[in-house]
Scaffold this active site. Structure first.
Site, PDB file in Angstrom:
ATOM      1  N   PRO A   1      45.135  36.697  34.767  1.00  0.00           N
ATOM      2  CA  PRO A   1      46.062  36.830  33.647  1.00  0.00           C
ATOM      3  C   PRO A   1      45.898  38.142  32.883  1.00  0.00           C
ATOM      4  O   PRO A   1      44.813  38.445  32.381  1.00  0.00           O
ATOM      5  CB  PRO A   1      45.749  35.620  32.766  1.00  0.00           C
ATOM      6  CG  PRO A   1      44.460  35.076  33.238  1.00  0.00           C
ATOM      7  CD  PRO A   1      44.201  35.591  34.600  1.00  0.00           C
ATOM      8  N   GLU A   2      46.947  38.924  32.839  1.00  0.00           N
ATOM      9  CA  GLU A   2      47.035  40.083  31.959  1.00  0.00           C
ATOM     10  C   GLU A   2      48.035  39.722  30.859  1.00  0.00           C
ATOM     11  O   GLU A   2      48.377  38.547  30.711  1.00  0.00           O
ATOM     12  CB  GLU A   2      47.488  41.332  32.748  1.00  0.00           C
ATOM     13  CG  GLU A   2      46.529  41.694  33.879  1.00  0.00           C
ATOM     14  CD  GLU A   2      46.958  42.964  34.632  1.00  0.00           C
ATOM     15  OE1 GLU A   2      47.525  43.861  34.004  1.00  0.00           O
ATOM     16  OE2 GLU A   2      46.731  43.029  35.851  1.00  0.00           O
TER      17      GLU A   2
ATOM     18  N   LYS B   1      44.901  40.350  25.799  1.00  0.00           N
ATOM     19  CA  LYS B   1      44.717  39.184  26.656  1.00  0.00           C
ATOM     20  C   LYS B   1      44.000  38.040  25.936  1.00  0.00           C
ATOM     21  O   LYS B   1      43.702  37.016  26.550  1.00  0.00           O
ATOM     22  CB  LYS B   1      43.906  39.584  27.897  1.00  0.00           C
ATOM     23  CG  LYS B   1      44.548  40.715  28.701  1.00  0.00           C
ATOM     24  CD  LYS B   1      43.562  41.323  29.689  1.00  0.00           C
ATOM     25  CE  LYS B   1      44.040  42.666  30.192  1.00  0.00           C
ATOM     26  NZ  LYS B   1      42.985  43.414  30.901  1.00  0.00           N
TER      27      LYS B   1
ATOM     28  N   ARG C   1      35.807  30.750  38.315  1.00  0.00           N
ATOM     29  CA  ARG C   1      34.728  31.736  38.352  1.00  0.00           C
ATOM     30  C   ARG C   1      33.916  31.838  37.067  1.00  0.00           C
ATOM     31  O   ARG C   1      33.030  32.700  36.965  1.00  0.00           O
ATOM     32  CB  ARG C   1      35.303  33.092  38.757  1.00  0.00           C
ATOM     33  CG  ARG C   1      35.653  33.079  40.246  1.00  0.00           C
ATOM     34  CD  ARG C   1      36.453  34.272  40.646  1.00  0.00           C
ATOM     35  NE  ARG C   1      35.683  35.495  40.569  1.00  0.00           N
ATOM     36  CZ  ARG C   1      36.184  36.680  40.843  1.00  0.00           C
ATOM     37  NH1 ARG C   1      37.432  36.801  41.221  1.00  0.00           N
ATOM     38  NH2 ARG C   1      35.450  37.753  40.754  1.00  0.00           N
TER      39      ARG C   1
ATOM     40  N   ARG D   1      40.682  62.332  25.713  1.00  0.00           N
ATOM     41  CA  ARG D   1      40.172  61.488  26.788  1.00  0.00           C
ATOM     42  C   ARG D   1      40.036  62.298  28.073  1.00  0.00           C
ATOM     43  O   ARG D   1      41.033  62.731  28.652  1.00  0.00           O
ATOM     44  CB  ARG D   1      41.140  60.322  27.008  1.00  0.00           C
ATOM     45  CG  ARG D   1      40.679  59.297  27.989  1.00  0.00           C
ATOM     46  CD  ARG D   1      39.793  58.282  27.323  1.00  0.00           C
ATOM     47  NE  ARG D   1      39.329  57.311  28.295  1.00  0.00           N
ATOM     48  CZ  ARG D   1      38.810  56.139  27.994  1.00  0.00           C
ATOM     49  NH1 ARG D   1      38.667  55.787  26.740  1.00  0.00           N
ATOM     50  NH2 ARG D   1      38.411  55.321  28.931  1.00  0.00           N
TER      51      ARG D   1
ATOM     52  N   ARG E   1      38.062  49.859  40.530  1.00  0.00           N
ATOM     53  CA  ARG E   1      39.223  48.980  40.648  1.00  0.00           C
ATOM     54  C   ARG E   1      40.161  49.475  41.738  1.00  0.00           C
ATOM     55  O   ARG E   1      40.422  50.682  41.859  1.00  0.00           O
ATOM     56  CB  ARG E   1      39.993  48.921  39.320  1.00  0.00           C
ATOM     57  CG  ARG E   1      39.158  48.469  38.137  1.00  0.00           C
ATOM     58  CD  ARG E   1      38.719  47.025  38.284  1.00  0.00           C
ATOM     59  NE  ARG E   1      37.901  46.564  37.163  1.00  0.00           N
ATOM     60  CZ  ARG E   1      36.636  46.203  37.267  1.00  0.00           C
ATOM     61  NH1 ARG E   1      35.996  46.272  38.407  1.00  0.00           N
ATOM     62  NH2 ARG E   1      35.988  45.778  36.209  1.00  0.00           N
TER      63      ARG E   1
END
Length: 273
Positions: free
Chosen positions: A2-3, A61, A114, A153, A262
């Site tokens: 779920p995002e 989230k 999990r 950044r 990722r």
DNA sequence: CTTATTCCCTGATTGC
DNA sequence: TGCAATCAGGGAATAA
């Protein structure tokens, strides 16, 4: 997993069954896992029993159950967490972690294969604000804000988009989808994007998230809604999971690389920089 | 302060 | 067919 769009779908589904319900009792299963990292069972009893759930909100989230005491019950589903509504006397569901029994014959159950999901109580209504950036579909998340973060950044765009202090609610799937929509290479240095790119990226993030919400989320690995149904947005995904399949814009085969650990999918032709 | 890496966890998939 | 290795990834903790 779920995002933002999946969490939004879940809270919309929970609201009709849960708002106005008074908590009669609760049961926590397999009490030795990380669910209790900070607090024990009596802590949750103390803050939850007798409370009425007044509203359900979301920041990124994180799911925020607003209680009549003005405390918040905060849940993060992480990778495999899901909610379901069942009758109080229904037998234990496989991988069930938490069951909240209401004064009616209904219960709300948290299921998590999990065991990464977390639950917490917060008495500070704004505690998530200091921990997270603006929610990615809120007004506070705009090009000006994104530029202020990206300008200092040095990491890749992909890495920056996964940082919840920049875009709360964006996860691995939608970061890739937004980069594709904005023709931005996920490996580009965030600080090197120009204002046009940042504006397009910001719009793309909001667009892909809103489209996914309207499709009840993306079921690629294991996300299921409150009724146990899949979302519909996986049929609209442009790059995520589409290794070697043709780009919808230029037919070039989609590439897969790893960025900050990722899986990252992109079109090597459309997303050159 | 920043950014990168490791870890947690278990079912599904891949490889030999 | 069987079993081991790999993959999936959000965020806390840790390292650099």
């Amino acid at each position: 997993m779920p995002e933002l769009p999946e969490v939004e779908t879940i809270i919309r589904d929970l609201k009709p069954s849960v708002i106005g319900q008074e908590i009669k009792s609760l049961k926590i299963f397999d009490g030795s896992n990380r669910l209790f990292l900070k607090n024990n069972l009596s802590f949750f009893h103390k803050y939850l029993i007798g409370q009425t759930i007044r509203d359900i909100n979301r920041h990124g989230k994180y799911i925020i159950f607003c209680l009549s005491s003005l405390s918040n019950f905060v849940v993060h589903l992480r990778m495999t967490g899901s909610f379901t509504i069942l009758h109080t006397n229904a037998p234990v569901v496989p991988y069930e972690k938490l069951r909240i029994n209401f004064c009616t014959n209904l219960s709300m159950s948290l299921i998590d294969i999990r065991k990464f999901a977390t639950i917490d109580i917060s008495n500070d209504a704004n505690f998530l604000v200091s921990k997270l950036g603006p929610d990615a579909i809120s007004r506070g998340f705009n090009a000006k804000f994104l530029q202020s973060k990206f300008i200092k950044r040095n990491s890749s765009v992909k890495s920056a988009l996964l940082d919840q202090k920049i875009a709360a609610g964006v996860g691995n799937i939608y970061a890739d989808e937004a980069c594709w929509a904005a023709n931005i290479n996920p490996l580009s240095r965030a600080s090197l994007l120009n204002l046009d790119q940042i504006e397009l990226l910001c719009k793309s993030i909001k667009l892909v998230l809103r489209e996914s919400i309207s499709n009840r989320g993306t079921t690629i690995n294991n996300y299921k809604d409150v009724l146990g149904n899949s979302g519909y947005h996986q049929t609209r995904v442009a790059v995520y999971g589409r290794l070697d399949k043709p780009c919808f814009k230029c037919k070039t085969k989609i590439s897969k690389i790893k960025v900050v650990g990722r899986a990252t999918y992109f079109c090597p032709k459309c997303q050159k920089n």
